[in-house]
Structures are given as C-alpha cells and as structure tokens.
Enzyme design. Sequence first.
Site, PDB file in Angstrom:
ATOM      1  N   TYR A  73       0.825  -1.206   0.000  1.00 31.68           N
ATOM      2  CA  TYR A  73       0.000   0.000   0.000  1.00 31.68           C
ATOM      3  C   TYR A  73       0.864   1.264   0.000  1.00 31.68           C
ATOM      4  CZ  TYR A  73      -4.524  -2.243   0.857  1.00 31.68           C
ATOM      5  OH  TYR A  73      -5.681  -2.965   0.736  1.00 31.68           O
ATOM      6  N   LYS A  83       3.470 -15.232   1.865  1.00 28.92           N
ATOM      7  CA  LYS A  83       3.848 -16.099   0.738  1.00 28.92           C
ATOM      8  C   LYS A  83       5.366 -16.155   0.663  1.00 28.92           C
ATOM      9  CE  LYS A  83       1.776 -16.885  -3.110  1.00 28.92           C
ATOM     10  NZ  LYS A  83       1.334 -18.304  -3.167  1.00 28.92           N
ATOM     11  N   ASP A 100      -2.494 -18.085   0.299  1.00 28.90           N
ATOM     12  CA  ASP A 100      -3.532 -18.660  -0.570  1.00 28.90           C
ATOM     13  C   ASP A 100      -4.194 -19.856   0.107  1.00 28.90           C
ATOM     14  OD1 ASP A 100      -1.068 -19.943  -0.855  1.00 28.90           O
ATOM     15  OD2 ASP A 100      -1.272 -20.318  -2.997  1.00 28.90           O
ATOM     16  N   ASP A 122      -6.361  -7.433   3.916  1.00 30.51           N
ATOM     17  CA  ASP A 122      -7.519  -6.819   3.261  1.00 30.51           C
ATOM     18  C   ASP A 122      -8.386  -7.909   2.637  1.00 30.51           C
ATOM     19  OD1 ASP A 122      -9.128  -4.771   2.105  1.00 30.51           O
ATOM     20  OD2 ASP A 122      -8.040  -5.000   0.212  1.00 30.51           O
ATOM     21  N   ASP A 162     -12.243  -9.773   3.978  1.00 24.76           N
ATOM     22  CA  ASP A 162     -13.497  -9.808   3.204  1.00 24.76           C
ATOM     23  C   ASP A 162     -14.021 -11.244   3.119  1.00 24.76           C
ATOM     24  OD1 ASP A 162     -13.404  -7.024   2.652  1.00 24.76           O
ATOM     25  OD2 ASP A 162     -14.195  -7.351   0.632  1.00 24.76           O
TER      26      ASP A 162
END
Length: 368
Positions: A141, A192, A225, A249, A253
């Site tokens: 970000y 990751k 993932d 983020d 969700d």
Amino acid sequence: MATHKLLLLPGDGIGPEVMREVEKIVRWFAKNGIGFETETDLVGGAAYDAHGASISEAAMVRAQEADAVLFGAVGGPKWDGVPYAVRPEAGLLRLRKDLGLFANLRPAICYPALADASSLKREVVEGLDIMIVRELTGGVYFGEPKEIVTLEDGSQRAVDTQLYTTAEIERIVRVAFDLARKRRNKVSSAEKSNVMKTGVLWRQIVSRLHKAEGSDLQLEHVLADNCAMQLVRNPKQFDVIVTDNLFGDILSDIAAMLTGSLGMLPSASLGAEDPKTGTRKALYEPVHGSAPDIAGKGLANPIAMIGSFGMALRYSFGLIEAADMLDKAIANVLASGTRTKDIAAPGANAVGTQEIGDGIVKELSALS
Ligand SMILES: NC(=O)c1ccc[n+]([C@@H]2O[C@H](COP(=O)([O-])OP(=O)(O)OC[C@H]3O[C@@H](n4cnc5c(N)ncnc54)[C@H](O)[C@@H]3O)[C@@H](O)[C@H]2O)c1
Ligand SMILES: CC(C)[C@H](C(=O)O)[C@@H](O)C(=O)O
Ligand SMILES: [Mg+2]
C-alpha cells in the site's frame, strides 16, 4: 463524568447512513452515564467535492486531537476519474499513515442467530470467533516506488512495491501474540514466503519472536492462498491470523462472509501505546466500503459500524461492560429476527438501516 472526544467522519455512499445509527448509540450511552463529545468532518469524495482534497488539513488536526475517530466509508463511481493522489481512498490511507495506525484488528464472529445466514453450512460457522490482525501502514500500500511509467515505445509500466522492515513486522506480531494470550493461544501467520522476499523475512521474524517471546503460544505458518482456502473449508481451526496489509484486506473480506455479510465486520485500527499517557491513536471503521449499489436506499446493514463503536468502547476507553452490553444488544436484535436484507433468510421480511439502530437502542434500554 469523563468526556471522550470522538471525531466522526461519515464519508460517502452508505457511510453517512450507518454513521447516523452509531450516533443514536452514542446518544444513548451519553444519556446513561458515559459522556461523549462529538465533532463531525468530511472525508473521501465528500471532502474532495468541498476542498479538492480527500481530507482537509483541519480534519487531520481534529483526528490527531480526538480520543478516537469513527470512520464510515469512502469512494464511489462519482470519483472514478479523480487523480490518484486525491481520490477518496487516499484520505483513509493518509489517516492510517499519519496517525501511525499500524495494527488493524478485524474480528469475525458468527452471531448465533446468523449461523444460517453465512455462505457456509451452519456446523462450519456456528460459534466462529477469529481475529485477523492486519498490518496497516506498510507493505504494497505504501512501498516506493509506486508509479506508472511511460516507456519509449509509448507503452506503460506500473510498479507497486511490497516493502517490510524488521521493526514493522515485529510490532504487528507482538500485537497478535498479546491478543492470542487473551483468547485461545494460537497464532497463524499468513504470508507467501514461497515466492516473496517480504514473506521470507516475515516468516523468519515470526519464528524468532515466537521462540524468544511466545513459546507459550501455538504458532503455525500458513501460505496466504492456503489460508484463504482454509477459511472457507474449516474456519474454526483459526484463532488469531496475523498477516500483511494486502493479504489482510482480502482475507478479512472472505472472513466477513463466514459471519453472514460484509455488513457485519467491524474493525479497530490502533497505533502504538504512548508510554507517558498509556493512550493510543485509534480509528474505528467497518470493513465494508461505500456500497454504491445500495447507497441512498436505507438498506445498508449498520452492524459493522455499530460494532466498530463497540470496539472503541473496548480498546480506546476500556469500557468493557458497555462494550459487552452493546454486543449483547446486537445479538438480541438479530435473535429477534430483525435483519437487513443482506442477512435476512431467503423470502423473510427485511428491515431498513434505521430499524436496526432503533432496535439496538431499545435492547440497550432493556439490558440496562
Ligand atoms: N473503508 C472504506 O472506506 C472502504 C472499504 C472498502 C471499499 N471502499 C470503497 O468503496 C467503494 C465500493 O467498493 P466495493 O463495491 O468494491 O465494496 P463495498 O464493500 O462497498 O461493497 C461490496 C458489496 O457488499 C455490499 N455491502 C457492503 N457493505 C454493506 C452493508 N453495510 N450492508 C449491506 N451490504 C453491504 C455492497 O452492497 C456490495 O454489493 C470503492 O470506491 C472502494 O474503494 C472503501
Ligand atoms: C478503501 C481501501 C483503501 C481499504 C483498503 O484496501 O485497506 C478497504 O478495502 C479496507 O478494507 O479497509
Ligand atoms: Mg478491504
């Protein structure tokens, strides 16, 4: 009576609609012995339309001076063509960065009455209570360079930079460890490290801190993932998930839909504790956005916003009883079958945004 200073930044779309319901709750607490002094200002597209910037300098000063900021939501198609630096979302990013709000707590709790509203089967989500700890002021970000460059042949190249330092990782991991100790003593660290250098460093630091400071906790490393998949397959295996800005983020969700709706997930964004005063900067906001598809229709679920105020009671003001009472009032309203459309059973009657706020106020009075 102590007075707590709140800055309300309703923002755009459904932001002002859900903020109006929080104001009812704030007024109820003020009438019942917990004083709040509120100021309201513009942020996002609303601030851009008024000042040409997604947050004014005056509003930034008010945010710095408030005991806590309550933030609605920003953005929407009206501002699609606005330059990147002043787009509505930039106001939120500036607040996070300038207030040093590095720790974003996103609890995903499935209220008993909503186990059937989840995207998953009742037995998978019933009793779900997980905490996603998202790093909020670093990573892709904010990393530099961040640009779109035009090349000699006229084509373009876009660059975002994922960047983390030891100190940034250590402080968010310590927040996760502290929270896990008050919960079920388990931390899952998602990155990751199989493809990203920031992931390699993240994993090394988490392992080192675990050995040095967290050996009382159960730790697992999980690739981000796989973490997304596991959240949908068997979310109750998790207690605290600590992760970077972008993965946090996305994972939050996903977690929202386990609880019934994106309209259910609150959040707290916290800064470091000031050793002199014991206080910290804080902003509380729902995880959802401005929901342009339902804005202005009175359909938005205000529970994520109201729950965010509950987190302010808990984390900024230490008002644990009041926070518990607000959670109970929300649970009772849901148990009575009063639901907005996003969490209503198929074919069942749904109520509007205001009825939820009114219902929670009524429950608070009944509980007090
Ligand atoms: N913190 C924030 O201010 C924030 C967060 C996310 C997105 N955004 C911005 O919001 C705008 C819209 O983004 P989006 O559509 O991708 O995401 P969104 O979260 O606004 O909406 C996604 C979907 O969830 C539904 N939804 C969201 N909140 C709801 C609620 N309280 N009650 C019922 N349904 C709800 C919406 O109707 C929509 O169908 C974009 O400009 C985006 O950048 C802002
Ligand atoms: C609006 C946007 C900048 C924000 C983010 O990406 O952090 C939002 O999606 C969130 O989850 O808070
Ligand atoms: Mg988001």
